[in-house]
Design a protein around this motif. Structure first.
Motif, PDB file in Angstrom:
ATOM      1  N   GLU A  32       0.809  -1.221   0.000  1.00 51.36           N
ATOM      2  CA  GLU A  32       0.000   0.000   0.000  1.00 51.36           C
ATOM      3  C   GLU A  32       0.842   1.272   0.000  1.00 51.36           C
ATOM      4  O   GLU A  32       0.335   2.349  -0.328  1.00 51.36           O
ATOM      5  N   LEU A  33       2.103   1.175   0.371  1.00 46.01           N
ATOM      6  CA  LEU A  33       2.970   2.351   0.317  1.00 46.01           C
ATOM      7  C   LEU A  33       3.042   2.908  -1.100  1.00 46.01           C
ATOM      8  O   LEU A  33       3.301   4.092  -1.302  1.00 46.01           O
ATOM      9  N   GLY A  34       2.794   2.026  -2.064  1.00 47.69           N
ATOM     10  CA  GLY A  34       2.846   2.442  -3.464  1.00 47.69           C
ATOM     11  C   GLY A  34       1.795   3.465  -3.831  1.00 47.69           C
ATOM     12  O   GLY A  34       1.929   4.153  -4.850  1.00 47.69           O
ATOM     13  N   ASP A  35       0.750   3.599  -3.009  1.00 46.54           N
ATOM     14  CA  ASP A  35      -0.276   4.625  -3.266  1.00 46.54           C
ATOM     15  C   ASP A  35       0.360   6.000  -3.455  1.00 46.54           C
ATOM     16  O   ASP A  35      -0.038   6.781  -4.319  1.00 46.54           O
ATOM     17  N   THR A  36       1.338   6.275  -2.611  1.00 46.60           N
ATOM     18  CA  THR A  36       1.938   7.604  -2.588  1.00 46.60           C
ATOM     19  C   THR A  36       2.767   7.880  -3.833  1.00 46.60           C
ATOM     20  O   THR A  36       2.956   9.041  -4.211  1.00 46.60           O
ATOM     21  N   ILE A  37       3.268   6.829  -4.459  1.00 46.15           N
ATOM     22  CA  ILE A  37       4.038   7.002  -5.691  1.00 46.15           C
ATOM     23  C   ILE A  37       3.186   7.716  -6.734  1.00 46.15           C
ATOM     24  O   ILE A  37       3.655   8.625  -7.434  1.00 46.15           O
ATOM     25  N   PHE A  38       1.923   7.320  -6.831  1.00 42.84           N
ATOM     26  CA  PHE A  38       1.019   7.933  -7.809  1.00 42.84           C
ATOM     27  C   PHE A  38       0.764   9.401  -7.468  1.00 42.84           C
ATOM     28  O   PHE A  38       0.659  10.244  -8.363  1.00 42.84           O
ATOM     29  N   ILE A  39       0.644   9.709  -6.187  1.00 40.47           N
ATOM     30  CA  ILE A  39       0.429  11.096  -5.770  1.00 40.47           C
ATOM     31  C   ILE A  39       1.633  11.955  -6.155  1.00 40.47           C
ATOM     32  O   ILE A  39       1.487  13.061  -6.685  1.00 40.47           O
ATOM     33  N   VAL A  40       2.819  11.432  -5.908  1.00 35.82           N
ATOM     34  CA  VAL A  40       4.044  12.184  -6.204  1.00 35.82           C
ATOM     35  C   VAL A  40       4.229  12.359  -7.705  1.00 35.82           C
ATOM     36  O   VAL A  40       4.488  13.473  -8.193  1.00 35.82           O
ATOM     37  N   LEU A  41       4.094  11.274  -8.465  1.00 39.54           N
ATOM     38  CA  LEU A  41       4.343  11.338  -9.902  1.00 39.54           C
ATOM     39  C   LEU A  41       3.261  12.123 -10.643  1.00 39.54           C
ATOM     40  O   LEU A  41       3.527  12.687 -11.706  1.00 39.54           O
ATOM     41  N   ARG A  42       2.050  12.174 -10.088  1.00 40.28           N
ATOM     42  CA  ARG A  42       0.975  12.950 -10.710  1.00 40.28           C
ATOM     43  C   ARG A  42       0.901  14.366 -10.142  1.00 40.28           C
ATOM     44  O   ARG A  42      -0.005  15.120 -10.469  1.00 40.28           O
ATOM     45  N   LYS A  43       1.840  14.682  -9.251  1.00 39.44           N
ATOM     46  CA  LYS A  43       1.967  16.018  -8.656  1.00 39.44           C
ATOM     47  C   LYS A  43       0.682  16.469  -7.971  1.00 39.44           C
ATOM     48  O   LYS A  43       0.243  17.615  -8.103  1.00 39.44           O
ATOM     49  N   GLN A  44       0.080  15.560  -7.227  1.00 45.99           N
ATOM     50  CA  GLN A  44      -1.095  15.889  -6.433  1.00 45.99           C
ATOM     51  C   GLN A  44      -0.661  16.306  -5.031  1.00 45.99           C
ATOM     52  O   GLN A  44       0.483  16.077  -4.624  1.00 45.99           O
ATOM     53  N   GLN A  45      -1.577  16.876  -4.288  1.00 49.71           N
ATOM     54  CA  GLN A  45      -1.253  17.332  -2.941  1.00 49.71           C
ATOM     55  C   GLN A  45      -1.009  16.140  -2.018  1.00 49.71           C
ATOM     56  O   GLN A  45      -1.832  15.244  -1.915  1.00 49.71           O
ATOM     57  N   LEU A  46       0.137  16.158  -1.350  1.00 43.40           N
ATOM     58  CA  LEU A  46       0.485  15.096  -0.399  1.00 43.40           C
ATOM     59  C   LEU A  46       0.314  15.645   1.014  1.00 43.40           C
ATOM     60  O   LEU A  46       1.115  16.454   1.477  1.00 43.40           O
ATOM     61  N   ILE A  47      -0.749  15.210   1.692  1.00 47.26           N
ATOM     62  CA  ILE A  47      -1.017  15.729   3.031  1.00 47.26           C
ATOM     63  C   ILE A  47      -0.367  14.850   4.093  1.00 47.26           C
ATOM     64  O   ILE A  47      -0.080  13.673   3.869  1.00 47.26           O
TER      65      ILE A  47
END
Length: 278
Positions: free
Chosen positions: A126-141
């Motif tokens: 599930e840590l991989g969820d954040t990869i998509f946030i980072v690569l798609r330049k979405q807000q990481l809260i």
């Protein structure tokens, strides 16, 4: 009732569940639970290093990969809930609330033991969820990465001691993730999902934290009066801190996401326009 087993039985046990060697897994994770600390460290370095790397680069269009990723986790969570929830319901009906909180009988059945072990391993995936946030330049809260790290470390720290309240934690997590990852998969597929669905999912997450706190309070109560409850005081302390922090963070997120309506800034408007285009 303080013995380790109940008379619960599954109507059907799959071969891969029946042949699973849970004792070897318990031994392996007991000896290697600190790997969760290293995974978490690598995760932090990657996501914040990745954010820095992506600052001056265009976002990646990886919606298809995200849809596949979320669908895998949705299916996995649904199966996990289907295979662990019946045991929880049974012991509550047959032996009561205290047994369900304090007796670790779920780890002594091949099906629930199998899905408990997969649950632990899935926290790394599930840590991989954040990869998509980072690569798609979405807000990481903060809530997102804090939640991932603390769940991973706590689960790997707890499973070796057969923490009894884990029965509740696992079933709730599987169930909420069934809805959450299904929602993410549909959004990634550009399926229009009513906004109130996201509110319901966040409400379920908050409810999960409230129940988690209640389970811990009861475990403290039973242990305080000298009763049998398979959970160390150290584990109870960290579990309580974790669930209380989650409750505060998810409640804060819920308020600001759905009720704290403020006039959008120019920057917010641009972000919304970019989202519509993507």
């Amino acid at each position: 009732m303080t013995d380790k087993t109940s008379d619960f039985s599954f109507s059907y046990v799959f071969p891969f569940e029946k042949n699973f060697d849970e004792e070897s897994f318990w031994q392996w994770i007991r000896e290697n639970w600190t790997l969760s600390l290293w995974y978490s460290l690598a995760y932090i370095v990657f996501i914040f290093g990745g954010k820095y790397y992506m600052e001056r680069r265009p976002r990646l269009e990886i919606r298809v990969a995200l849809a596949v990723w979320s669908s895998i986790l949705a299916i996995f969570s649904i199966l996990g809930a289907m295979r662990t929830m019946p045991e929880l319901i049974y012991v509550i009906n047959k032996y009561g609330w205290e047994f369900s909180v304090c007796n670790p009988s779920y780890v002594y059945y091949s099906p629930t033991a199998f899905w408990t072990c997969l649950f632990a391993l899935s926290k790394v995936y599930e840590l991989g969820d954040t990869i998509f946030i980072v690569l798609r330049k979405q807000q990481l809260i903060f809530l997102h990465w804090y939640h991932h790290i603390t769940v991973l470390i706590y689960v790997w720290y707890s499973i070796p001691e057969h923490t009894a309240p884990g029965r509740w934690f696992i079933v709730m997590n599987y169930t909420v993730h069934s809805f959450m990852y299904t929602y993410y998969a549909l959004k990634a597929m550009r399926v229009k999902v009513p906004k109130f669905i996201s509110m319901v999912i966040t409400s379920l997450q908050i409810t999960q934290m409230i129940i988690g706190v209640a389970v811990n309070i009861w475990a403290y109560h039973v242990k305080g009066k000298g009763g049998y409850c398979q959970q160390s005081y150290s584990n109870l302390k960290w579990s309580s801190i974790m669930y209380l922090s989650y409750f505060a963070l998810f409640s804060n997120f819920f308020y600001h996401a759905y009720f704290n309506k403020k006039k959008p800034s120019v920057q917010d408007i641009k972000k919304m326009e970019n989202k519509k285009q993507n």
